[in-house]
Design a protein around this motif. Structure first.
Motif, short mmCIF file in Angstrom:
data_model
loop_
_atom_site.label_atom_id
_atom_site.label_comp_id
_atom_site.label_asym_id
_atom_site.label_seq_id
_atom_site.Cartn_x
_atom_site.Cartn_y
_atom_site.Cartn_z
N PRO A 62 0.82 -1.15 0.19
CA PRO A 62 -0.06 0.08 0.03
C PRO A 62 0.98 1.08 0.00
O PRO A 62 1.93 1.34 0.46
CB PRO A 62 -0.74 -0.03 1.42
CG PRO A 62 0.06 -0.97 2.09
CD PRO A 62 0.68 -1.93 1.32
N GLN A 63 0.09 2.48 -0.19
CA GLN A 63 1.21 3.56 -0.50
C GLN A 63 0.87 4.51 0.23
O GLN A 63 0.59 5.81 0.01
CB GLN A 63 1.14 4.20 -1.98
CG GLN A 63 1.62 2.99 -2.82
CD GLN A 63 2.03 3.58 -4.45
OE1 GLN A 63 2.19 4.97 -4.51
NE2 GLN A 63 2.52 2.69 -5.24
N ASN A 64 0.55 4.31 1.57
CA ASN A 64 0.06 5.07 2.57
C ASN A 64 0.76 4.85 3.93
O ASN A 64 0.94 3.64 4.04
CB ASN A 64 -1.35 5.52 2.82
CG ASN A 64 -2.17 4.52 3.37
OD1 ASN A 64 -2.08 4.41 4.48
ND2 ASN A 64 -2.84 3.74 2.49
N ALA A 65 1.06 5.59 4.77
CA ALA A 65 1.82 5.27 5.98
C ALA A 65 1.13 4.50 6.92
O ALA A 65 1.72 3.43 7.48
CB ALA A 65 2.23 6.44 6.79
N GLU A 66 0.07 4.64 7.15
CA GLU A 66 -0.73 4.00 8.27
C GLU A 66 -1.16 2.51 7.65
O GLU A 66 -0.62 1.51 8.43
CB GLU A 66 -2.15 4.38 8.31
CG GLU A 66 -3.07 3.88 9.47
CD GLU A 66 -4.38 4.47 9.56
OE1 GLU A 66 -5.03 3.89 10.30
OE2 GLU A 66 -4.82 5.59 8.86
N ALA A 67 -1.50 2.23 6.48
CA ALA A 67 -1.63 0.83 5.84
C ALA A 67 0.00 0.16 5.94
O ALA A 67 -0.08 -1.16 5.87
CB ALA A 67 -1.91 0.80 4.57
N LEU A 68 0.86 0.90 5.62
CA LEU A 68 2.28 0.06 5.66
C LEU A 68 2.71 -0.07 6.90
O LEU A 68 3.21 -1.33 7.20
CB LEU A 68 3.34 1.14 4.96
CG LEU A 68 3.33 1.15 3.46
CD1 LEU A 68 4.52 2.55 3.07
CD2 LEU A 68 3.83 -0.09 2.78
N GLU A 69 2.37 0.92 7.76
CA GLU A 69 2.73 0.35 9.30
C GLU A 69 2.19 -0.59 9.76
O GLU A 69 2.49 -1.19 11.03
CB GLU A 69 2.68 1.68 10.11
CG GLU A 69 4.02 2.73 9.82
CD GLU A 69 3.89 3.88 10.46
OE1 GLU A 69 3.46 4.08 11.67
OE2 GLU A 69 4.10 5.00 9.85
N ALA A 70 0.99 -1.09 9.32
CA ALA A 70 0.12 -2.08 9.81
C ALA A 70 1.03 -3.52 9.57
O ALA A 70 0.34 -4.55 9.98
CB ALA A 70 -1.06 -2.02 9.49
N LEU A 71 1.49 -3.29 8.58
CA LEU A 71 2.22 -4.79 8.22
C LEU A 71 3.56 -5.33 8.88
O LEU A 71 4.20 -4.39 9.40
CB LEU A 71 2.80 -4.64 6.50
CG LEU A 71 1.71 -4.23 5.60
CD1 LEU A 71 2.31 -3.59 4.32
CD2 LEU A 71 0.79 -5.48 5.19
N PRO A 72 3.65 -6.63 9.02
CA PRO A 72 4.76 -7.27 9.98
C PRO A 72 6.04 -6.63 9.48
O PRO A 72 6.40 -6.68 8.54
CB PRO A 72 4.66 -8.77 9.81
CG PRO A 72 3.23 -9.07 9.10
CD PRO A 72 2.77 -7.64 8.15
N GLY A 73 6.73 -6.16 10.49
CA GLY A 73 8.28 -5.68 10.06
C GLY A 73 8.29 -4.43 9.67
O GLY A 73 9.54 -3.87 9.31
N ILE A 74 7.32 -3.72 9.47
CA ILE A 74 7.58 -2.40 8.71
C ILE A 74 6.96 -1.26 9.86
O ILE A 74 5.93 -1.15 10.16
CB ILE A 74 6.48 -2.21 7.61
CG1 ILE A 74 6.87 -3.22 6.38
CG2 ILE A 74 6.61 -0.70 6.95
CD1 ILE A 74 6.33 -2.97 5.05
N GLY A 75 8.19 -0.46 10.18
CA GLY A 75 7.99 0.57 11.27
C GLY A 75 7.58 1.84 10.75
O GLY A 75 7.74 2.03 9.44
N ARG A 76 7.72 3.05 11.24
CA ARG A 76 7.43 4.25 10.83
C ARG A 76 8.53 4.58 9.84
O ARG A 76 8.05 5.21 8.99
CB ARG A 76 7.54 5.34 12.29
CG ARG A 76 7.23 6.81 11.95
CD ARG A 76 7.05 7.29 13.35
NE ARG A 76 7.15 8.83 12.80
CZ ARG A 76 7.00 9.74 13.92
NH1 ARG A 76 7.00 9.33 15.09
NH2 ARG A 76 6.77 10.98 13.50
N SER A 77 9.80 4.51 10.19
CA SER A 77 10.89 4.93 9.36
C SER A 77 10.95 4.13 8.10
O SER A 77 11.06 4.64 7.07
CB SER A 77 12.14 4.95 10.16
OG SER A 77 13.32 5.49 9.49
N THR A 78 10.64 2.80 8.12
CA THR A 78 10.70 2.04 7.09
C THR A 78 9.74 2.34 6.23
O THR A 78 9.84 2.56 4.75
CB THR A 78 10.60 0.42 7.54
OG1 THR A 78 11.71 -0.13 8.21
CG2 THR A 78 10.80 -0.30 6.12
N ALA A 79 8.51 2.69 6.63
CA ALA A 79 7.29 3.10 6.06
C ALA A 79 7.64 4.34 5.06
O ALA A 79 7.35 4.57 3.97
CB ALA A 79 6.03 3.30 6.82
#
Ligand code: SF4
Length: 355
Positions: free
Chosen positions: A111-128
């Motif tokens: 997904p191309q938005n921070a909230e949906a990315l950060e909900a994925l396993p292993g993806i934190g705020r900085s990685t998103a």
């Protein structure tokens, strides 16, 4: 924001971009065709691991799993095998899970938005934020280890960045200085600048574009910023491992449980101590040869593991061992196909070198 902060902010990003235009790295594999998938994998591999170590792993990974779809369909053993030697295996298990979640919930793409990315396993705020800025053209602030060091030194954050309050201040600084335009170049520049210029032990201060404003430099604090983590004693754990070979030189390996250290990787049967191991194998055929070898030390970030390897060479069939839940494999098969913890890989290699 005060006018001083604003002008400092403008000059920080402008100076950094200027530095990057001249000195930055632009030929890293993940900088070519920077899709969200390619940037994501590189960001995960680069956590705790240096660029030069990551490059061959990244290239092999992309050859085997060129798309998120290919990764989502791959067996976990294959993914872990591509991670063997990189360490922190939870990262590999998380990317496999994330690929599957994206296939199910996001039409097979990240997904191309921070909230949906950060909900994925292993993806934190900085990685998103790295994915959104480097691959999707969005302006988003990052805060990895290199960025923390640069900001802490330049703006005088003296506390250990792992502390919540310090982390909050560093995020604020990162947001304040991240530009709307050229954000991908700026984020890349921050990571590069920290990795190659404002390094942990040998920053090139006298040639630095920030030297006259840098708090760490002007106040002689470069060696003490970022602040150190309060020291705790590193505990030591001991285990004994049974390295069992049959008469055809097949090795006996077990897959470890999903959770815990080395989750899902293949390893030798492990026992709390030598006595437990010896009593487990006390009814081996008389022809079996049993040899205890030198203790192997493996350091994790938070603990040290001491492994006593016990070699069991079976001369005949393996009826006792077949009762255990595991697999017999040739050493070359284990080395080329299975996900193995680093010390287990070294033990198998040593068996190959000294059969
Ligand atoms: S002056 Fe030195 S410590 Fe300060 S930002 Fe530059 S390289 Fe880093």
């Amino acid at each position: 924001m005060t006018s001083t902060q604003r002008s400092s902010s403008q000059s920080f990003s402008t100076l950094l971009l200027h530095w990057w235009d001249t000195h930055g790295r632009k030929d890293l594999p993940w900088q070519q065709n920077p899709t969200p998938y390619r940037v994501w994998i590189s960001e995960i591999m680069l956590q705790q691991t240096q660029v030069t170590t990551v490059i061959p792993y990244y290239e092999r990974f992309m050859n085997s799993f060129p798309t998120l779809q290919a990764l989502a369909e791959a067996p976990i053993d294959q993914v872990l095998h591509h991670w063997t030697g990189l360490g922190y295996y939870a990262r590999a298990r998380n990317i496999a899970k994330t690929a599957q979640v994206c296939r199910t919930l996001h039409a097979g793409v990240l997904p191309q938005n921070a909230e949906a990315l950060e909900a994925l396993p292993g993806i934190g705020r900085s990685t998103a934020a790295a994915i959104l800025s480097l691959a999707c053209g969005q302006s988003a602030a990052i805060l990895d280890g290199n960025v923390k060091r640069v900001l802490a030194r330049r703006f005088g954050e003296t506390e250990w960045p792992g502390k919540l309050a310090a982390q909050k201040r560093l995020w604020e600084l990162s947001i304040q200085h991240t530009p709307k335009a050229r954000c991908a170049d700026y984020n890349q520049a921050m990571m590069d600048f920290g990795a190659t210029f404002c390094t942990r032990s040998k920053p090139q201060c006298t040639a630095c574009p920030f030297v006259s404003d840098c708090v760490a430099y002007t106040q002689n604090l470069v060696a003490t910023i970022p602040g150190k983590k309060p020291k705790k004693a590193v505990p030591t754990f001991t285990v004994a491992m049974a390295i069992i070979r049959d008469q055809h030189q097949n090795l006996y390996l077990e897959q470890r449980p999903n959770e815990g250290i080395w989750g899902s990787l293949y390893s030798f049967p492990e026992y709390a101590d030598l006595a437990t191991l010896q009593s487990t194998y006390s009814n081996l055929p008389k022809s079996a040869e049993i040899k205890t070898s030198t203790v192997v030390t493996h350091k994790f970030t938070h603990r040290t593991l001491l492994i006593t390897p016990v070699f069991l060479q079976l001369a005949n069939d393996r009826p006792t061992i077949d009762a255990i839940n595991g697999y017999w494999v040739k050493p070359h098969h284990a080395l080329s196909q299975l996900g193995l913890p680093a010390p287990i890989k070294r033990l198998i290699q040593s068996l190959q070198d000294n059969p």
